[in-house]
Design a protein around this motif. Structure first.
Motif, PDB file in Angstrom:
ATOM      1  N   ALA A  32       2.799  -8.797  -2.042  1.00 56.90           N
ATOM      2  CA  ALA A  32       1.991  -8.023  -2.987  1.00 56.90           C
ATOM      3  C   ALA A  32       2.739  -6.803  -3.512  1.00 56.90           C
ATOM      4  CB  ALA A  32       0.687  -7.583  -2.327  1.00 56.90           C
ATOM      5  N   LEU A  33       3.796  -6.394  -2.828  1.00 57.95           N
ATOM      6  CA  LEU A  33       4.566  -5.246  -3.298  1.00 57.95           C
ATOM      7  C   LEU A  33       5.199  -5.529  -4.657  1.00 57.95           C
ATOM      8  CD1 LEU A  33       5.685  -2.420  -2.869  1.00 57.95           C
ATOM      9  CD2 LEU A  33       7.492  -3.405  -1.428  1.00 57.95           C
ATOM     10  N   ALA A  34       5.586  -6.764  -4.907  1.00 54.04           N
ATOM     11  CA  ALA A  34       6.138  -7.119  -6.217  1.00 54.04           C
ATOM     12  C   ALA A  34       5.095  -6.934  -7.306  1.00 54.04           C
ATOM     13  CB  ALA A  34       6.645  -8.559  -6.210  1.00 54.04           C
ATOM     14  N   ASP A  35       3.862  -7.298  -7.020  1.00 56.64           N
ATOM     15  CA  ASP A  35       2.789  -7.122  -8.002  1.00 56.64           C
ATOM     16  C   ASP A  35       2.520  -5.644  -8.258  1.00 56.64           C
ATOM     17  OD1 ASP A  35       2.375  -9.917  -8.191  1.00 56.64           O
ATOM     18  OD2 ASP A  35       1.137  -9.869  -6.384  1.00 56.64           O
ATOM     19  N   VAL A  36       2.586  -4.829  -7.218  1.00 58.10           N
ATOM     20  CA  VAL A  36       2.397  -3.383  -7.378  1.00 58.10           C
ATOM     21  C   VAL A  36       3.445  -2.830  -8.331  1.00 58.10           C
ATOM     22  CG1 VAL A  36       2.602  -1.155  -6.187  1.00 58.10           C
ATOM     23  CG2 VAL A  36       1.235  -3.001  -5.176  1.00 58.10           C
ATOM     24  N   ALA A  94       0.830  -1.212   0.000  1.00 52.40           N
ATOM     25  CA  ALA A  94       0.000   0.000   0.000  1.00 52.40           C
ATOM     26  C   ALA A  94       0.860   1.255   0.000  1.00 52.40           C
ATOM     27  CB  ALA A  94      -0.937  -0.006   1.205  1.00 52.40           C
ATOM     28  N   VAL A  95       1.961   1.218   0.722  1.00 54.46           N
ATOM     29  CA  VAL A  95       2.872   2.372   0.752  1.00 54.46           C
ATOM     30  C   VAL A  95       3.526   2.553  -0.610  1.00 54.46           C
ATOM     31  CG1 VAL A  95       4.906   3.385   1.847  1.00 54.46           C
ATOM     32  CG2 VAL A  95       3.276   2.064   3.220  1.00 54.46           C
ATOM     33  N   GLY A  96       3.949   1.452  -1.200  1.00 55.23           N
ATOM     34  CA  GLY A  96       4.556   1.531  -2.532  1.00 55.23           C
ATOM     35  C   GLY A  96       3.585   2.063  -3.560  1.00 55.23           C
ATOM     36  N   ASP A  97       2.354   1.620  -3.510  1.00 57.91           N
ATOM     37  CA  ASP A  97       1.341   2.075  -4.463  1.00 57.91           C
ATOM     38  C   ASP A  97       1.101   3.580  -4.326  1.00 57.91           C
ATOM     39  OD1 ASP A  97      -0.687   1.452  -6.486  1.00 57.91           O
ATOM     40  OD2 ASP A  97      -2.114   1.972  -4.920  1.00 57.91           O
ATOM     41  N   ALA A  98       0.969   4.055  -3.098  1.00 53.77           N
ATOM     42  CA  ALA A  98       0.756   5.483  -2.872  1.00 53.77           C
ATOM     43  C   ALA A  98       1.956   6.297  -3.348  1.00 53.77           C
ATOM     44  CB  ALA A  98       0.491   5.743  -1.394  1.00 53.77           C
ATOM     45  N   ALA A  99       3.152   5.783  -3.117  1.00 48.29           N
ATOM     46  CA  ALA A  99       4.356   6.488  -3.538  1.00 48.29           C
ATOM     47  C   ALA A  99       4.464   6.567  -5.053  1.00 48.29           C
ATOM     48  CB  ALA A  99       5.593   5.795  -2.963  1.00 48.29           C
ATOM     49  N   ALA A 108       9.122 -13.714 -11.815  1.00 48.76           N
ATOM     50  CA  ALA A 108       7.848 -14.435 -11.903  1.00 48.76           C
ATOM     51  C   ALA A 108       6.656 -13.499 -11.715  1.00 48.76           C
ATOM     52  CB  ALA A 108       7.804 -15.557 -10.867  1.00 48.76           C
ATOM     53  N   ALA A 109       6.864 -12.406 -10.980  1.00 49.45           N
ATOM     54  CA  ALA A 109       5.791 -11.426 -10.776  1.00 49.45           C
ATOM     55  C   ALA A 109       5.604 -10.524 -11.987  1.00 49.45           C
ATOM     56  CB  ALA A 109       6.083 -10.587  -9.540  1.00 49.45           C
ATOM     57  N   GLY A 110       6.536 -10.587 -12.938  1.00 47.35           N
ATOM     58  CA  GLY A 110       6.407  -9.785 -14.150  1.00 47.35           C
ATOM     59  C   GLY A 110       7.361  -8.618 -14.243  1.00 47.35           C
ATOM     60  N   ILE A 111       8.381  -8.590 -13.381  1.00 47.26           N
ATOM     61  CA  ILE A 111       9.379  -7.522 -13.418  1.00 47.26           C
ATOM     62  C   ILE A 111      10.555  -7.997 -14.264  1.00 47.26           C
ATOM     63  CG2 ILE A 111      10.910  -6.056 -12.041  1.00 47.26           C
ATOM     64  CD1 ILE A 111       8.948  -6.657  -9.659  1.00 47.26           C
ATOM     65  N   PRO A 112      10.923  -7.272 -15.325  1.00 54.68           N
ATOM     66  CA  PRO A 112      12.035  -7.724 -16.166  1.00 54.68           C
ATOM     67  C   PRO A 112      13.335  -7.839 -15.363  1.00 54.68           C
ATOM     68  CG  PRO A 112      10.815  -5.964 -17.247  1.00 54.68           C
ATOM     69  CD  PRO A 112      10.301  -6.029 -15.832  1.00 54.68           C
ATOM     70  N   ARG A 113      14.096  -8.875 -15.640  1.00 52.36           N
ATOM     71  CA  ARG A 113      15.326  -9.112 -14.881  1.00 52.36           C
ATOM     72  C   ARG A 113      16.280  -7.928 -14.963  1.00 52.36           C
ATOM     73  NH1 ARG A 113      17.416 -13.993 -13.078  1.00 52.36           N
ATOM     74  NH2 ARG A 113      19.580 -13.853 -12.364  1.00 52.36           N
ATOM     75  N   ASP A 114      16.327  -7.263 -16.120  1.00 50.85           N
ATOM     76  CA  ASP A 114      17.269  -6.157 -16.251  1.00 50.85           C
ATOM     77  C   ASP A 114      16.774  -4.887 -15.556  1.00 50.85           C
ATOM     78  OD1 ASP A 114      15.356  -5.126 -17.984  1.00 50.85           O
ATOM     79  OD2 ASP A 114      16.580  -5.363 -19.791  1.00 50.85           O
ATOM     80  N   GLN A 115      15.598  -4.973 -14.913  1.00 52.15           N
ATOM     81  CA  GLN A 115      15.087  -3.858 -14.121  1.00 52.15           C
ATOM     82  C   GLN A 115      15.058  -4.201 -12.621  1.00 52.15           C
ATOM     83  OE1 GLN A 115      14.159  -0.582 -15.555  1.00 52.15           O
ATOM     84  NE2 GLN A 115      15.648  -1.678 -16.825  1.00 52.15           N
ATOM     85  N   ILE A 116      15.843  -5.201 -12.253  1.00 53.16           N
ATOM     86  CA  ILE A 116      15.948  -5.618 -10.846  1.00 53.16           C
ATOM     87  C   ILE A 116      17.364  -5.317 -10.359  1.00 53.16           C
ATOM     88  CG2 ILE A 116      15.767  -7.532  -9.224  1.00 53.16           C
ATOM     89  CD1 ILE A 116      13.955  -8.916 -11.326  1.00 53.16           C
TER      90      ILE A 116
END
Length: 337
Positions: free
Chosen positions: A182-186, A158-163, A232-240
């Motif tokens: 759930a932060l990964a999904d956000v 929720a904090v990540g989403d608001a930010a 697996a959550a959908g974040i590209p590896r080169d953006q981690i």
């Protein structure tokens, strides 16, 4: 048996004919230390590496949150908390936070990292509503005056989403999505990069007798697993981005081992972030009673990491660190751009 490959990074010397660029940056290596969990260690020429390992170690890291990672970039720390270990209470008023953020940008910060929950040893959890109230208005105020990239330092979806709605560009999670998955999904749904950090335990208990089988390899395995979760959550590896978590469930000896071996984390194929600024181990080794006495030691650690290809340095003291990096890069024959 799993093998772990640590490039012997060099900077400021003439590369050899057998060398390779480290993560597409200005450091290079021609020799690799091969670690095993049974304590075995040997050195091999870089040209003898398996193709996939060599690719992970040499591949240019794409920009993250607009940051060109061909040279070290500084992440300015902005704690809008009353109790952070170094600057708690200094910037928790919105006007003071905005002024400090803009000053760090002027001094050379490439990204501002904003946190509303202290993660110092012994710190208690902060309620979600309080953390949002501390961070989102400050992010919005900075964004109204500057295009500087902003990261939100939080463990909570929720904090990540608001930010992110307020204008943040990156999610920096010290729990690597173990506290609130759930932060990964956000982050994935927002299409923003993330930083996953290693911590043993929680801020409340992490410094109570931390132990490892092999701290360097244990942290590597943890980060490898958390990168897979983020992908697996959908974040590209080169953006981690990966962070070994200096001071988070580590003794002084653990911190030193991680710093000596920090180049091993390039093997994950991700940009590496180091957050060691003003940490207690600096005064344990170098003296100084207060956190503000640790500036010189913090700069020394940052330079050590930069010479080993670390792309993002999370620091309190932007001018001092940038000045040192500018000199180091100029002496080494490469301009900081």
């Amino acid at each position: 048996m799993t093998l772990y490959y640590r490039p012997i990074a060099r900077f400021g010397e003439e590369p050899t004919r057998y060398s390779f660029p480290l993560a597409g940056g200005l450091c290079w290596f021609d020799t690799v230390a091969v670690h095993r969990r049974d304590g075995g260690l040997r050195h091999i020429p870089a040209g003898d590496l398996p193709d996939d390992v060599l690719d992970n170690l040499t591949r240019q890291r794409p920009a993250v949150a607009g940051l060109d990672l061909s040279a070290p970039r500084l992440m300015g720390i902005l704690n809008v908390t009353p109790d952070s270990f170094s600057d708690g209470g200094q910037f928790n008023a919105p006007d003071a936070a905005l002024t400090h953020a803009l000053a760090m940008q002027d001094a050379g910060a490439a990204i501002i990292d904003i946190g509303g929950e202290s993660t110092r040893p012994g710190a208690a959890d902060v309620e979600i509503a309080d953390e949002i109230a501390r961070t989102a208005p400050v992010i919005a105020a900075i964004r109204a005056q500057s295009a500087v990239p902003i990261s939100i330092d939080t463990r909570k979806a929720a904090v990540g989403d608001a930010a992110l709605n307020a204008g943040a560009n990156l999610v920096n999670d010290v729990a690597a999505f173990t506290y609130d998955p759930a932060l990964a999904d956000v982050a994935a749904q927002a299409g923003v990069p993330v930083c996953v950090m290693h911590a043993q335990g929680t801020p409340a208990d992490m410094q109570i007798d931390p132990s490892y089988d092999d701290v360097l390899l244990d942290v590597y395995d943890f980060l490898q697993e958390r990168v897979s979760v983020a992908v697996a959550a959908g974040i590209p590896r080169d953006q981690i981005v990966v962070d070994p978590g200096i001071g988070f469930g580590k003794t002084v000896a653990h911190n030193l081992t991680l710093l000596r071996g920090i180049a091993i984390f390039h093997g994950l194929g991700c940009p590496v972030l180091l957050g060691a600024s003003r940490k207690r181990f600096i005064s344990t080794i170098g003296g100084g009673a207060e956190a503000t006495d640790r500036i010189s030691g913090s700069v020394a650690v940052a330079l050590f990491a930069a010479r080993r290809g670390v792309q993002i340095l999370r620091v309190h003291d932007i001018f001092a660190t940038k000045q040192a990096l500018d000199l180091e890069w100029a002496i080494g024959g490469a301009a900081m751009t």
